[in-house]
Design a protein around this motif. Sequence first.
Motif, short mmCIF file in Angstrom:
data_model
loop_
_atom_site.label_atom_id
_atom_site.label_comp_id
_atom_site.label_asym_id
_atom_site.label_seq_id
_atom_site.Cartn_x
_atom_site.Cartn_y
_atom_site.Cartn_z
N PHE A 25 27.05 27.63 32.48
CA PHE A 25 26.61 28.33 32.87
C PHE A 25 27.55 29.37 34.22
N PHE A 26 27.39 28.40 35.00
CA PHE A 26 28.96 28.12 35.97
C PHE A 26 30.27 28.47 35.45
N ALA A 27 30.77 28.03 34.79
CA ALA A 27 31.83 27.38 34.66
C ALA A 27 32.20 29.20 33.52
N ALA A 28 31.07 29.36 32.40
CA ALA A 28 31.33 30.57 31.74
C ALA A 28 30.98 32.13 33.10
N TRP A 29 30.56 31.73 34.18
CA TRP A 29 30.26 32.95 35.27
C TRP A 29 31.97 33.04 36.08
N ILE A 30 32.30 32.20 36.33
CA ILE A 30 33.64 31.91 37.47
C ILE A 30 35.03 32.29 36.30
N GLY A 31 34.85 32.68 34.90
CA GLY A 31 35.47 32.74 34.45
C GLY A 31 35.01 34.27 34.10
N TYR A 32 34.54 34.77 34.00
CA TYR A 32 33.69 35.99 34.28
C TYR A 32 34.16 36.71 35.42
N LEU A 33 34.20 36.09 37.09
CA LEU A 33 34.49 36.53 38.03
C LEU A 33 35.70 37.00 38.05
N LEU A 34 36.29 35.47 37.34
CA LEU A 34 38.20 36.11 37.97
C LEU A 34 38.63 37.44 36.39
N ASP A 35 37.47 37.31 35.43
CA ASP A 35 37.86 38.65 34.47
C ASP A 35 37.70 40.35 35.48
N GLY A 36 36.87 39.76 36.12
CA GLY A 36 36.40 41.24 37.04
C GLY A 36 37.27 41.24 38.06
N PHE A 37 38.25 40.29 38.81
CA PHE A 37 38.94 40.14 39.62
C PHE A 37 39.90 40.71 39.34
N ASP A 38 40.83 40.03 38.11
CA ASP A 38 42.07 40.60 37.53
C ASP A 38 42.10 41.64 36.63
N PHE A 39 40.95 42.07 36.62
CA PHE A 39 41.14 43.81 35.78
C PHE A 39 40.97 44.40 36.49
N VAL A 40 40.40 44.10 37.42
CA VAL A 40 40.93 45.68 38.83
C VAL A 40 41.53 45.72 39.57
N LEU A 41 42.56 44.74 39.59
CA LEU A 41 43.53 44.46 40.95
C LEU A 41 45.02 45.50 40.57
N ILE A 42 45.03 46.02 39.27
CA ILE A 42 45.66 47.14 39.08
C ILE A 42 45.14 48.58 39.74
N GLY A 159 33.52 40.01 41.21
CA GLY A 159 34.96 40.27 41.59
C GLY A 159 36.07 40.64 41.38
N GLY A 160 34.98 42.32 41.28
CA GLY A 160 36.10 43.00 41.86
C GLY A 160 36.10 43.95 43.37
N VAL A 161 34.79 43.07 44.02
CA VAL A 161 34.28 43.28 45.59
C VAL A 161 35.52 42.03 45.86
N LEU A 162 35.61 40.64 45.41
CA LEU A 162 36.56 39.72 45.60
C LEU A 162 37.83 40.82 46.11
N ALA A 163 38.29 41.21 44.52
CA ALA A 163 39.35 41.58 44.71
C ALA A 163 39.73 42.77 45.67
N ALA A 164 38.94 43.42 45.33
CA ALA A 164 39.31 44.59 47.12
C ALA A 164 39.26 43.63 48.39
N GLU A 165 38.91 42.68 48.32
CA GLU A 165 39.24 42.21 49.76
C GLU A 165 40.19 41.43 50.24
N VAL A 166 40.24 41.27 48.62
CA VAL A 166 41.63 40.32 49.26
C VAL A 166 42.77 41.48 49.30
N TYR A 167 42.89 42.38 48.99
CA TYR A 167 43.72 44.07 48.72
C TYR A 167 43.82 43.91 50.01
N GLU A 168 43.00 43.81 51.08
CA GLU A 168 43.20 44.42 52.12
C GLU A 168 43.48 43.43 52.98
N HIS A 169 43.40 42.17 53.01
CA HIS A 169 44.27 41.03 53.54
C HIS A 169 45.92 40.14 53.72
N VAL A 170 46.62 40.51 51.96
CA VAL A 170 47.13 40.63 51.20
C VAL A 170 48.25 41.48 51.80
#
Length: 497
Positions: A25-42, A159-170
Amino acid sequence: MSSARTTPTLPPWYREITREKWKSFFAAWIGYLLDGFDFVLITLVLTEIADDFGLSTVESASLVSGAFITRWLGGAVLGALGDRFGRKSAMVASILLYSVGTFACGFAWDYTSLFTARLLIGMGMAGEYSASATYVLESWPARLRNRASGFLISGFSLGGVLAAEVYEHVVPGHGWRWLFYIGLFPVVVALWVRRALPEADDWEARVGATGERPNPFRPLFAGRRRRTVNTVLAVVATGSLFAVFTPLGAGAVPVLSVLATACLVAFAVQLGGRKRWVLFVALCVTVFCAFLYSWPVQALLPTYLKTELGFTPAQVSDALYYAGFGTMAGCIVTGFIGDRFGTRRAYACTLVVGIAFVFPVFAIRDSQLQLGILLFLMLACMQGISGLLPKFIAGHFPTETRAASLGFTYNVGALGGAVAPVLGAKLASTMSLGQSLAVLTFSLTLVVIVLIGFDVPSRLNRLVDKEAVPDYLAARAVVPDSPGRIRSAPSTGGGAG
């Protein structure tokens, strides 16, 4: 002397999931987290990209829509890969595809190269949805599969929340390109976690152990004439969608939209066959409406907060945290509700509660705290319930074609996510943006309540297939009866409701 029969105490639900299953489950979940992260970056760096490449507002917005153009194709192709060779292979292929697409965005030199990279992301994220969802659903016990579905989808929100956090710092210190470069690094973690995973139980039992290799696309390529026609349909559908969501189709959007719809319906009819074509079309429409009610808020909430409420970027980020964590919490909670009361009943009742918050959310003007709390509650109900959507859709299909069917119907319907922001913006020309978002969300949610609550896709399907299985993912619960003996009883929590 008689003794009363006592009901044995069942272990906590989480102990029914073995350590190996939790790892899966964790493997699938982290893949989906990364999916959300990558999708909202734009969405976070559109203004920076527009300034660098000299893009118009329409061109910038089309970069968001670009990922939707190829989702239907990626969902079907990678889903078919999962049906034929196993869920794991499709999971790895999908995460590689959207991660490479994200990394490529960082090297884009103009609008065309960036748009092309977005097409790859769309294909990969579509495959991730079907592969991860089917993998988890088929690995967990039947009575816990709503929980599995909700827990999995919560990863996208985080993943979307983490993307916003990374954006703020990077981005302020290093520029927008580094945001996309970082999007590649987590793939190493995901691939490491997935390398030693077992195959999904249902697929292994029904397909892997028998040595069969299902081909869900067989109906599309049965004979030279059909193969040629469907190749043309695929090209026309993709080309029409490309034109609709880019400046290329200016002035011809209605005609191109009808053309793309006709092509996708033709695929749905063929994939469904004589007995299931109505089901395929009805599920596509249901998901389309689900995206239409949810994506106006997801896409235009930041704009509303900035333009009508005058929020600063920091205040917008705070509001989006409430929204993101509300969605995540909703996915988790509705998983429990779905297993207790049934998928459809939980879906419809949670949406009924959610619409009570819609107009209050857009009526708040002066209190950021009250707005945040209402956003949390509204999205916990209305976006969080989407955690049950994989379970609802996948239950309509047998193991042999589940991933491809889920991938196709969900991602065709997901085109509603590309239409929704445009529809919201159009309505905003006759009323305020807040009012248009409230009206769209409220009215279309009512449509989804009817479609899912009254099981419209299955009811329509039974008109052409009297022997249709209500839910392939449901099972008869095994209930202890007496020592050394068990009996079966219908499951009260894991069915379609």
